[in-house]
Design a protein around this motif. Structure first.
Motif, mmCIF file in Angstrom:
data_model
loop_
_atom_site.group_PDB
_atom_site.id
_atom_site.type_symbol
_atom_site.label_atom_id
_atom_site.label_comp_id
_atom_site.label_asym_id
_atom_site.label_seq_id
_atom_site.Cartn_x
_atom_site.Cartn_y
_atom_site.Cartn_z
ATOM 1 N N ARG A 19 0.813 -1.217 0.000
ATOM 2 C CA ARG A 19 0.000 0.000 0.000
ATOM 3 C C ARG A 19 0.844 1.263 0.000
ATOM 4 O O ARG A 19 0.472 2.265 -0.577
ATOM 5 C CB ARG A 19 -0.904 -0.027 1.234
ATOM 6 C CG ARG A 19 -1.853 1.123 1.339
ATOM 7 C CD ARG A 19 -2.931 1.028 0.299
ATOM 8 N NE ARG A 19 -3.986 1.980 0.631
ATOM 9 C CZ ARG A 19 -5.054 2.147 -0.079
ATOM 10 N NH1 ARG A 19 -5.262 1.426 -1.132
ATOM 11 N NH2 ARG A 19 -5.940 3.037 0.266
ATOM 12 N N TRP A 20 1.995 1.225 0.648
ATOM 13 C CA TRP A 20 2.836 2.399 0.799
ATOM 14 C C TRP A 20 4.147 2.195 0.052
ATOM 15 O O TRP A 20 4.860 1.238 0.303
ATOM 16 C CB TRP A 20 3.158 2.657 2.277
ATOM 17 C CG TRP A 20 1.937 2.818 3.108
ATOM 18 C CD1 TRP A 20 1.268 1.834 3.776
ATOM 19 C CD2 TRP A 20 1.220 4.018 3.358
ATOM 20 N NE1 TRP A 20 0.192 2.356 4.429
ATOM 21 C CE2 TRP A 20 0.128 3.697 4.193
ATOM 22 C CE3 TRP A 20 1.391 5.342 2.968
ATOM 23 C CZ2 TRP A 20 -0.779 4.655 4.641
ATOM 24 C CZ3 TRP A 20 0.491 6.274 3.421
ATOM 25 C CH2 TRP A 20 -0.575 5.930 4.233
ATOM 26 N N ILE A 21 4.457 3.098 -0.836
ATOM 27 C CA ILE A 21 5.729 3.059 -1.548
ATOM 28 C C ILE A 21 6.330 4.458 -1.457
ATOM 29 O O ILE A 21 5.677 5.441 -1.811
ATOM 30 C CB ILE A 21 5.545 2.668 -3.030
ATOM 31 C CG1 ILE A 21 4.902 1.281 -3.129
ATOM 32 C CG2 ILE A 21 6.876 2.713 -3.768
ATOM 33 C CD1 ILE A 21 4.434 0.928 -4.527
ATOM 34 N N ASP A 93 -4.267 14.597 13.344
ATOM 35 C CA ASP A 93 -5.590 14.570 12.705
ATOM 36 C C ASP A 93 -5.474 14.560 11.185
ATOM 37 O O ASP A 93 -6.227 13.861 10.506
ATOM 38 C CB ASP A 93 -6.436 15.760 13.155
ATOM 39 C CG ASP A 93 -6.898 15.641 14.600
ATOM 40 O OD1 ASP A 93 -6.915 14.508 15.144
ATOM 41 O OD2 ASP A 93 -7.238 16.683 15.194
ATOM 42 N N ALA A 94 -4.534 15.331 10.661
ATOM 43 C CA ALA A 94 -4.330 15.334 9.214
ATOM 44 C C ALA A 94 -3.855 13.968 8.736
ATOM 45 O O ALA A 94 -4.297 13.474 7.693
ATOM 46 C CB ALA A 94 -3.333 16.424 8.823
ATOM 47 N N SER A 95 -2.985 13.344 9.494
ATOM 48 C CA SER A 95 -2.498 12.009 9.136
ATOM 49 C C SER A 95 -3.641 10.996 9.145
ATOM 50 O O SER A 95 -3.748 10.157 8.243
ATOM 51 C CB SER A 95 -1.398 11.566 10.099
ATOM 52 O OG SER A 95 -0.288 12.420 9.995
ATOM 53 N N LEU A 96 -4.489 11.078 10.144
ATOM 54 C CA LEU A 96 -5.634 10.171 10.219
ATOM 55 C C LEU A 96 -6.608 10.417 9.071
ATOM 56 O O LEU A 96 -7.161 9.471 8.498
ATOM 57 C CB LEU A 96 -6.337 10.311 11.570
ATOM 58 C CG LEU A 96 -5.538 9.828 12.778
ATOM 59 C CD1 LEU A 96 -6.262 10.184 14.073
ATOM 60 C CD2 LEU A 96 -5.252 8.335 12.688
ATOM 61 N N LEU A 102 -7.571 7.368 1.960
ATOM 62 C CA LEU A 102 -7.040 6.246 1.183
ATOM 63 C C LEU A 102 -8.006 5.069 1.121
ATOM 64 O O LEU A 102 -7.961 4.274 0.178
ATOM 65 C CB LEU A 102 -5.708 5.768 1.768
ATOM 66 C CG LEU A 102 -4.492 6.565 1.343
ATOM 67 C CD1 LEU A 102 -3.273 6.106 2.140
ATOM 68 C CD2 LEU A 102 -4.245 6.433 -0.147
ATOM 69 N N HIS A 103 -8.869 4.955 2.096
ATOM 70 C CA HIS A 103 -9.832 3.853 2.129
ATOM 71 C C HIS A 103 -11.204 4.257 1.602
ATOM 72 O O HIS A 103 -12.149 3.480 1.669
ATOM 73 C CB HIS A 103 -9.943 3.313 3.559
ATOM 74 C CG HIS A 103 -8.690 2.638 4.003
ATOM 75 N ND1 HIS A 103 -7.706 3.307 4.697
ATOM 76 C CD2 HIS A 103 -8.238 1.380 3.817
ATOM 77 C CE1 HIS A 103 -6.709 2.474 4.933
ATOM 78 N NE2 HIS A 103 -6.997 1.307 4.408
ATOM 79 N N ASP A 104 -11.320 5.448 1.062
ATOM 80 C CA ASP A 104 -12.593 5.960 0.560
ATOM 81 C C ASP A 104 -12.512 6.103 -0.964
ATOM 82 O O ASP A 104 -12.235 7.177 -1.489
ATOM 83 C CB ASP A 104 -12.893 7.306 1.231
ATOM 84 C CG ASP A 104 -14.246 7.878 0.862
ATOM 85 O OD1 ASP A 104 -14.904 7.362 -0.069
ATOM 86 O OD2 ASP A 104 -14.638 8.875 1.505
#
Length: 146
Positions: A19-21, A93-96, A102-104
């Motif tokens: 998921r993360w690169i 909060d921005a990170s969350l 990403l899941h939307d």
């Protein structure tokens, strides 16, 4: 802070493999954008144009130390296609919110479509044609002599 970011992505990757690169540099940005669900970047003019052409959702963090704040103005051009975050406002909060985004898939698609509305295929060629016409028309718009 590439190494620090890569290490954090590796930690996250253990929960979401692939998921993360994190790339330090890549010469074919069109390949990078094509592989992305979401772009997190500064908002230079070329970057904003490439994001629009690639139809990608983005989180843009304008470079805060330009006197004219041109990266902020560039970012605003993507409208609803970009979430703009001031560098000093990035927090937990921005990170969350980034992770939620990403899941939307629906929001990512909507943002990508909004960004794409700002893309103007062939704009560089159009500008070049206009400049060439102006240069060959006695130097005045419309070709009228001085």
């Amino acid at each position: 802070q590439y190494e620090q970011l890569r290490e954090r992505a590796d930690e996250l990757g253990s929960r979401e493999p692939g998921r993360w690169i994190v790339l330090a540099f890549h010469s074919s940005m069109e390949e990078v954008y094509a592989a992305c669900d979401l772009v997190l970047a500064r908002s230079g003019a070329s970057t904003v144009a490439e994001i629009a052409a690639a139809r990608r959702a983005s989180i843009l963090v304008p470079y805060p130390h330009h006197r004219d704040q041109h990266q902020l103005w560039n970012a605003r051009e993507l409208g609803e296609g970009a979430w703009i975050v001031a560098q000093d406002a990035w927090d937990r909060d921005a990170s969350l919110r980034l992770i939620d985004l990403l899941h939307d898939e629906r929001s990512l698609e909507t943002m990508g479509s909004c960004a794409a509305e700002q893309h103007r295929a062939g704009a560089a060629s159009e500008i070049a044609r206009e400049l060439m016409a102006l240069a060959t028309s006695s130097g005045r718009p419309g070709g009228s002599p001085a």
